[in-house]
Design an enzyme around this catalytic site. Structure first.
Site, short mmCIF file in Angstrom:
data_model
loop_
_atom_site.label_atom_id
_atom_site.label_comp_id
_atom_site.label_asym_id
_atom_site.label_seq_id
_atom_site.Cartn_x
_atom_site.Cartn_y
_atom_site.Cartn_z
N SER A 74 1.65 14.60 -25.14
CA SER A 74 0.98 13.30 -25.05
C SER A 74 -0.51 13.37 -24.71
CB SER A 74 1.70 12.41 -24.03
OG SER A 74 2.92 11.96 -24.54
N LYS A 77 -2.90 12.22 -27.34
CA LYS A 77 -3.10 10.79 -27.57
C LYS A 77 -4.49 10.34 -27.13
CE LYS A 77 1.86 10.12 -26.91
NZ LYS A 77 2.94 9.61 -26.03
N TYR A 201 2.34 12.42 -36.30
CA TYR A 201 2.52 12.28 -34.85
C TYR A 201 3.15 13.53 -34.24
CZ TYR A 201 4.43 10.59 -30.41
OH TYR A 201 4.75 10.44 -29.09
N TYR A 253 2.36 7.25 -17.68
CA TYR A 253 3.54 6.42 -17.90
C TYR A 253 3.85 5.59 -16.66
CZ TYR A 253 3.69 10.02 -21.48
OH TYR A 253 3.36 10.89 -22.47
N VAL A 271 4.37 16.18 -21.71
CA VAL A 271 5.61 16.81 -21.26
C VAL A 271 5.62 18.32 -21.50
CG1 VAL A 271 6.99 14.72 -21.44
CG2 VAL A 271 6.83 16.27 -23.41
#
Length: 319
Positions: A74, A77, A201, A253, A271
Site C-alpha cells: 500500500s 498508493k 493495481y 487504515y 502489509v
C-alpha cells in the site's frame, strides 16, 4: 539531551539515534505477524528490520537491513495518488473521498453504504479507483510503466523493479479486491475493464524497494514538492502538503489515529512491513519490519518511528 562529564549539554546525533534504535529493535521478542493471506508475504523473516533517513542536507543515515528489498504494497498508493492528481487534478475527488475509513483496508461494507465511492485513496477500494484514473486512455502496460518510471525518478534509482512472484500471489488470492472493483464498476466509479485495473493495481503493489530507495523516493513530500531542497519541482508545494495531510489522517487504515498519536508524522504503511514517514522540511524516513499489528501495519516499524520522532523532536505537533 544528556550532560557531559564537564557539565555541558550534549545532543545525540541522528547517526547515534539510528544506531541505538536499531540495537533496541534487534533485542525485542515481540515482532508481530506477517501478512499470511498473501503466500509470498507469509514467508517473511520476522527478524528483519531496516531504517533509512534522507535529510534536508543531503545525507542518508541508515541502520539494520537497509538494503534488503520488500514489496511496497500500500505504500505504492502514495505515488499513484501523486500521478493521478497530476493527470486529472481535483476531478479525482469526485470519485474518491478524503476521510479516514475507520474500517479494515479491504472492507466492502463501507463501500456499499457509500454507494461505491471509496472513503479515501489509501484504502484498497480508493487505490483501485486511483489506478483506474491513471489507466484511462492507456494500455495497462503503459500505465504500469508510467508508475514505475515515476518511482524510479523520485528515488534516483533505475534499478527498481516489480516482484512478479508477489504480483502473481496477489492476483491468485485477491478475491476481496476483485469484489471491491466489480462493486465500484457497478456504480460507474471505475471506467476501465476490471481485469485491466486490477492487473495494474496488483503489479504496482508488488514494486520492490529497500529502505534506502524508499526514503529517497519520499523526499518530494518532505521538501515542499521538490526533488531536493531548492531542486527540481516534482509537484506543487500545496499538493505535497495535501498528500501529507491524507497520509497523516488515512495512511494507516483504522490505525491512523493511533499512529498520529504515538508518532505524530504523516506516514503510509504497507502489509509488506514497510512504512514511509515524512518530516516536513526536514526528512523522509523509511522503515521496514515484516511483522504486522492487528491493523496490518508494521509493529516494530511503528515502534522505531515513535522512538525516532521523540528523540529528534520531529512530531508535526511540536516538541
Amino acid at each position: 539531551m544528556t550532560l557531559t562529564p564537564e557539565g555541558l549539554e550534549h545532543t545525540p546525533t541522528l547517526d547515534t539515534i539510528i544506531e541505538g534504535i536499531t540495537c533496541r529493535i534487534a533485542e525485542r521478542s515481540d515482532r508481530g505477524r506477517p501478512a499470511d493471506y498473501i503466500p509470498e508475504l507469509a514467508r517473511a523473516d520476522l527478524s528483519r528490520f531496516g531504517i533509512a533517513v534522507a535529510t534536508a542536507d543531503g545525507r542518508l543515515v541508515t541502520g539494520g537491513d537497509r538494503d534488503m528489498g520488500f514489496s511496497l504494497q500500500s505504500i505504492s498508493k502514495v505515488f499513484t495518488l501523486t500521478l493521478a492528481l497530476g493527470q486529472v487534478g481535483d476531478a479525482l475527488w469526485r470519485r474518491v473521498g478524503r476521510e479516514p475509513s475507520g474500517n479494515p483496508f479491504n472492507s466492502i461494507v463501507q463501500l456499499e453504504y457509500e454507494q461505491g465511492r471509496p472513503r479515501n485513496p489509501f484504502i484498497n477500494a480508493g487505490a483501485i479507483a486511483v489506478t483506474d484514473a491513471i489507466l484511462s486512455g492507456h494500455q495497462p502496460r503503459e500505465a504500469l510503466g508510467a508508475i514505475l518510471r515515476f518511482i524510479r525518478f523520485v528515488s534516483d534509482d533505475d534499478g527498481i523493479t516489480i516482484n512478479e512472484d508477489v504480483a502473481r500471489s496477489e492476483k491468485e488470492n485477491g478475491f476481496r479486491n476483485i469484489a471491491l472493483a466489480n462493486y465500484m464498476r457497478s456504480f460507474g466509479i471505475l471506467e476501465n475493464p476490471v481485469d485491466y485495473v486490477l492487473g495494474v493495481y496488483f503489479h504496482h503493489c508488488a514494486i520492490e524497494m529497500n529502505c534506502r530507495q524508499l526514503a529517497m523516493a519520499g523526499r518530494y513530500l518532505a521538501f515542499g514538492g521538490r526533488h531536493t531542497p531548492g531542486g527540481a519541482r516534482v509537484v506543487s508545494a500545496e499538493r505535497a502538503r495535501r498528500i501529507n495531510a491524507l497520509m497523516l489522517t488515512c495512511g494507516h487504515y483504522d490505525g491512523s489515529g493511533d499512529f498520529a498519536f504515538h508518532v505524530g508524522l504523516p506516514g503510509k504503511s504497507g502489509v509488506g512491513g514497510g512504512i514511509l514517514a515524512i518530516v516536513p522540511g526536514k526528512a523522509s524516513i523509511a522503515v521496514w519490519s515484516p511483522g504486522l499489528d492487528a491493523n496490518g501495519n508494521s509493529w516494530l516499524g511503528a515502534a522505531a518511528l515513535e522512538q525516532l520522532a521523540k528523540e529528534m523532536r520531529w512530531s508535526v505537533f511540536g516538541d
